[in-house]
Design a protein around this motif. Structure first.
Motif, PDB file in Angstrom:
ATOM      1  N   LEU A   1      -4.554  -5.709   1.276  1.00 15.55           N
ATOM      2  CA  LEU A   1      -4.252  -5.272  -0.089  1.00 15.55           C
ATOM      3  C   LEU A   1      -2.749  -5.300  -0.365  1.00 15.55           C
ATOM      4  CD1 LEU A   1      -6.771  -2.324  -0.463  1.00 15.55           C
ATOM      5  CD2 LEU A   1      -6.870  -4.540  -1.602  1.00 15.55           C
ATOM      6  N   PHE A   2      -1.948  -4.857   0.599  1.00 18.55           N
ATOM      7  CA  PHE A   2      -0.494  -4.906   0.432  1.00 18.55           C
ATOM      8  C   PHE A   2      -0.008  -6.350   0.314  1.00 18.55           C
ATOM      9  CE2 PHE A   2       0.207  -0.555   2.642  1.00 18.55           C
ATOM     10  CZ  PHE A   2       0.065   0.092   1.425  1.00 18.55           C
ATOM     11  N   ASP A   3      -0.613  -7.263   1.086  1.00 16.33           N
ATOM     12  CA  ASP A   3      -0.242  -8.683   0.996  1.00 16.33           C
ATOM     13  C   ASP A   3      -0.581  -9.245  -0.381  1.00 16.33           C
ATOM     14  OD1 ASP A   3       0.743  -8.682   3.552  1.00 16.33           O
ATOM     15  OD2 ASP A   3      -1.042  -9.580   4.451  1.00 16.33           O
ATOM     16  N   LYS A   4      -1.743  -8.888  -0.908  1.00 20.04           N
ATOM     17  CA  LYS A   4      -2.128  -9.343  -2.247  1.00 20.04           C
ATOM     18  C   LYS A   4      -1.177  -8.793  -3.304  1.00 20.04           C
ATOM     19  CE  LYS A   4      -7.115 -10.104  -2.188  1.00 20.04           C
ATOM     20  NZ  LYS A   4      -8.391  -9.589  -2.722  1.00 20.04           N
ATOM     21  N   LEU A   5      -0.738  -7.570  -3.120  1.00 17.32           N
ATOM     22  CA  LEU A   5       0.166  -6.932  -4.070  1.00 17.32           C
ATOM     23  C   LEU A   5       1.520  -7.630  -4.097  1.00 17.32           C
ATOM     24  CD1 LEU A   5       0.405  -4.477  -5.988  1.00 17.32           C
ATOM     25  CD2 LEU A   5       1.341  -3.210  -4.073  1.00 17.32           C
ATOM     26  N   GLN A   6       1.943  -8.161  -2.966  1.00 18.11           N
ATOM     27  CA  GLN A   6       3.242  -8.822  -2.878  1.00 18.11           C
ATOM     28  C   GLN A   6       3.234 -10.206  -3.517  1.00 18.11           C
ATOM     29  OE1 GLN A   6       3.549  -7.985   1.443  1.00 18.11           O
ATOM     30  NE2 GLN A   6       5.713  -7.712   0.957  1.00 18.11           N
ATOM     31  N   ARG A   7       2.081 -10.863  -3.540  1.00 16.30           N
ATOM     32  CA  ARG A   7       2.010 -12.202  -4.123  1.00 16.30           C
ATOM     33  C   ARG A   7       2.114 -12.119  -5.637  1.00 16.30           C
ATOM     34  NH1 ARG A   7      -3.348 -13.599  -1.961  1.00 16.30           N
ATOM     35  NH2 ARG A   7      -3.102 -12.668   0.055  1.00 16.30           N
ATOM     36  N   PRO A   8       2.870 -13.013  -6.266  1.00 12.78           N
ATOM     37  CA  PRO A   8       2.930 -12.996  -7.728  1.00 12.78           C
ATOM     38  C   PRO A   8       1.597 -13.454  -8.326  1.00 12.78           C
ATOM     39  CG  PRO A   8       4.193 -14.836  -6.852  1.00 12.78           C
ATOM     40  CD  PRO A   8       3.717 -14.027  -5.678  1.00 12.78           C
ATOM     41  N   ARG A   9       1.199 -12.783  -9.408  1.00 19.32           N
ATOM     42  CA  ARG A   9      -0.057 -13.142 -10.066  1.00 19.32           C
ATOM     43  C   ARG A   9       0.167 -14.365 -10.933  1.00 19.32           C
ATOM     44  NH1 ARG A   9      -3.334  -9.123 -13.106  1.00 19.32           N
ATOM     45  NH2 ARG A   9      -1.890  -9.790 -14.686  1.00 19.32           N
ATOM     46  N   PRO A  10      -0.758 -15.340 -10.884  1.00 16.24           N
ATOM     47  CA  PRO A  10      -0.614 -16.505 -11.775  1.00 16.24           C
ATOM     48  C   PRO A  10      -0.871 -16.080 -13.221  1.00 16.24           C
ATOM     49  CG  PRO A  10      -2.659 -16.627 -10.533  1.00 16.24           C
ATOM     50  CD  PRO A  10      -1.903 -15.429 -10.023  1.00 16.24           C
TER      51      PRO A  10
ATOM     52  N   ARG B   1      -9.148  -4.726  -5.206  1.00 15.85           N
ATOM     53  CA  ARG B   1     -10.210  -4.164  -4.388  1.00 15.85           C
ATOM     54  C   ARG B   1     -10.307  -4.889  -3.057  1.00 15.85           C
ATOM     55  NH1 ARG B   1     -15.520  -1.356  -5.879  1.00 15.85           N
ATOM     56  NH2 ARG B   1     -16.438  -1.255  -3.820  1.00 15.85           N
ATOM     57  N   GLY B   2     -10.455  -4.104  -1.994  1.00 17.54           N
ATOM     58  CA  GLY B   2     -10.683  -4.637  -0.659  1.00 17.54           C
ATOM     59  C   GLY B   2     -12.113  -4.340  -0.240  1.00 17.54           C
ATOM     60  N   LYS B   3     -12.389  -4.476   1.038  1.00 15.60           N
ATOM     61  CA  LYS B   3     -13.742  -4.192   1.539  1.00 15.60           C
ATOM     62  C   LYS B   3     -14.062  -2.705   1.468  1.00 15.60           C
ATOM     63  CE  LYS B   3     -13.670  -8.134   4.608  1.00 15.60           C
ATOM     64  NZ  LYS B   3     -13.322  -8.578   5.930  1.00 15.60           N
ATOM     65  N   LEU B   4     -13.118  -1.863   1.849  1.00 11.50           N
ATOM     66  CA  LEU B   4     -13.338  -0.416   1.860  1.00 11.50           C
ATOM     67  C   LEU B   4     -12.469   0.335   0.865  1.00 11.50           C
ATOM     68  CD1 LEU B   4     -13.370   0.219   5.717  1.00 11.50           C
ATOM     69  CD2 LEU B   4     -15.328   0.147   4.197  1.00 11.50           C
ATOM     70  N   LEU B   5     -11.285  -0.198   0.590  1.00 12.60           N
ATOM     71  CA  LEU B   5     -10.292   0.534  -0.198  1.00 12.60           C
ATOM     72  C   LEU B   5     -10.051  -0.132  -1.542  1.00 12.60           C
ATOM     73  CD1 LEU B   5      -7.723   1.027   2.686  1.00 12.60           C
ATOM     74  CD2 LEU B   5      -9.358   2.706   1.857  1.00 12.60           C
ATOM     75  N   MET B   6      -9.537   0.663  -2.455  1.00  9.03           N
ATOM     76  CA  MET B   6      -9.118   0.148  -3.750  1.00  9.03           C
ATOM     77  C   MET B   6      -7.673   0.573  -3.959  1.00  9.03           C
ATOM     78  SD  MET B   6     -11.434   0.048  -6.963  1.00  9.03           S
ATOM     79  CE  MET B   6     -11.106  -1.039  -8.299  1.00  9.03           C
ATOM     80  N   LEU B   7      -6.812  -0.361  -4.348  1.00  2.00           N
ATOM     81  CA  LEU B   7      -5.400  -0.103  -4.531  1.00  2.00           C
ATOM     82  C   LEU B   7      -5.077  -0.206  -6.024  1.00  2.00           C
ATOM     83  CD1 LEU B   7      -2.595  -1.371  -2.304  1.00  2.00           C
ATOM     84  CD2 LEU B   7      -2.399  -1.745  -4.730  1.00  2.00           C
ATOM     85  N   HIS B   8      -4.691   0.907  -6.620  1.00  2.00           N
ATOM     86  CA  HIS B   8      -4.255   0.944  -8.013  1.00  2.00           C
ATOM     87  C   HIS B   8      -2.733   0.910  -8.000  1.00  2.00           C
ATOM     88  CE1 HIS B   8      -8.255   2.228  -9.525  1.00  2.00           C
ATOM     89  NE2 HIS B   8      -8.340   2.755  -8.312  1.00  2.00           N
TER      90      HIS B   8
END
Length: 146
Positions: free
Chosen positions: A132-141, A51-58
């Motif tokens: 959101l795209f930057d967060k998606l690129q980072r590996p999740r711990p 979730r971002g400020k305005l958008l949600m990325l599934h």
């Protein structure tokens, strides 16, 4: 009526593309889009979202052997009443996806508007989707219990 490059500059530019020249394909072709209801349902059913400020990325990882990320957009009339605003939002998100597609992981992505923006600000939307795209690129711990 004979064909003229002046009459159809957008169509002509698509015909002039030569993949063998080494140019990067930055189009938003059909293979980069989610088009079917089942594809959208599958992504929503996977239940992963950022979730971002305005958008949600599934998002949902694509099957093995697939090489490109795909994008789907959901913008309801409830949050943006005017078609002009809905189309502008979609244009901004598509453009950011097109520019970053090569660096995105191989996933099906659905972007939807999460909150009603007071005034529709293109810069804020672009910043939100880039984040959101930057967060998606980072590996999740990994969590301890996984």
């Amino acid at each position: 009526m004979p064909f003229s490059l002046l009459a159809a500059p957008r169509a002509a530019s698509a015909w002039l593309y030569k993949p063998e020249s080494g140019e990067v394909d930055q189009s938003f072709a059909r293979r980069y889009r989610l088009t079917k209801t089942d594809e959208f349902s599958s992504v929503f059913g996977f239940r992963r979202a950022i979730r971002g400020k305005l958008l949600m990325l599934h998002y949902q990882p694509r099957a093995a052997g697939m090489t490109d990320a795909r994008l789907g957009l959901v913008v309801g009339k409830k949050l943006l009443k005017h078609a002009v605003d809905r189309n502008r939002l979609k244009r901004i998100v598509r453009e950011q996806f097109r520019l970053r597609r090569a660096s995105l992981p191989v996933m099906d992505i659905v972007v939807r508007l999460a909150v009603k923006p007071a005034p529709l600000d293109g810069k804020q939307i672009a910043d939100d989707i880039v984040m959101l795209f930057d967060k998606l690129q980072r590996p999740r711990p990994k969590r301890e219990n996984e």
